[in-house]
Design a protein around this motif. Structure first.
Motif, PDB file in Angstrom:
ATOM      1  N   CYS A  75       0.828  -1.210   0.000  1.00 11.62           N
ATOM      2  CA  CYS A  75       0.000   0.000   0.000  1.00 11.62           C
ATOM      3  C   CYS A  75       0.862   1.259   0.000  1.00 11.62           C
ATOM      4  CB  CYS A  75      -0.948   0.002   1.190  1.00 11.62           C
ATOM      5  SG  CYS A  75      -2.287  -1.187   0.997  1.00 11.62           S
ATOM      6  N   LYS A  79       0.804   4.141  -2.927  1.00 10.93           N
ATOM      7  CA  LYS A  79       0.618   5.567  -2.637  1.00 10.93           C
ATOM      8  C   LYS A  79       1.770   6.395  -3.206  1.00 10.93           C
ATOM      9  CE  LYS A  79      -2.143   4.977   1.515  1.00 10.93           C
ATOM     10  NZ  LYS A  79      -2.186   5.061   2.984  1.00 10.93           N
ATOM     11  N   THR A  82       1.417   6.598  -7.025  1.00 11.61           N
ATOM     12  CA  THR A  82       0.317   7.505  -7.347  1.00 11.61           C
ATOM     13  C   THR A  82       0.752   8.961  -7.186  1.00 11.61           C
ATOM     14  OG1 THR A  82      -1.319   5.861  -6.676  1.00 11.61           O
ATOM     15  CG2 THR A  82      -2.055   8.145  -6.758  1.00 11.61           C
TER      16      THR A  82
END
Length: 91
Positions: A75, A79, A82
């Protein structure tokens, strides 16, 4: 709040084409591109479809993660990718 105030800027034909070209690469209208730049953002070019395929695979791996630590790490990487490649940067 409605957008009823206009700011006009004069540019040369070459400048206009350069601004429009950069806006197209970012998938934005010329107005939105200029507005983001004026407000201190650095819009990013639209990434290739391959990046989205990789993000999807990472998401699937996160769903199948065998430990909470691995899930958290995946995760975090999602992130980071992104933020680096998809979100406009603030200069």
């Amino acid at each position: 709040m409605g957008k009823d105030i206009r700011i006009a800027v004069r540019v040369t034909a070459k400048e206009k084409e350069k601004i429009q070209s950069k806006a197209r690469k970012c998938g934005l209208s010329t107005t939105e591109y200029v507005k983001q730049r004026a407000l201190g953002y650095e819009p990013r070019a639209v990434p290739p479809d391959a990046l989205f395929a990789c993000l999807e695979k990472l998401g699937e791996l996160a769903d199948k993660a065998s430990s909470p630590d691995l899930d958290k790490e995946i995760c975090t990487v999602l992130k980071h990718i992104t933020a680096e490649f998809l979100l406009p940067g603030k200069g």
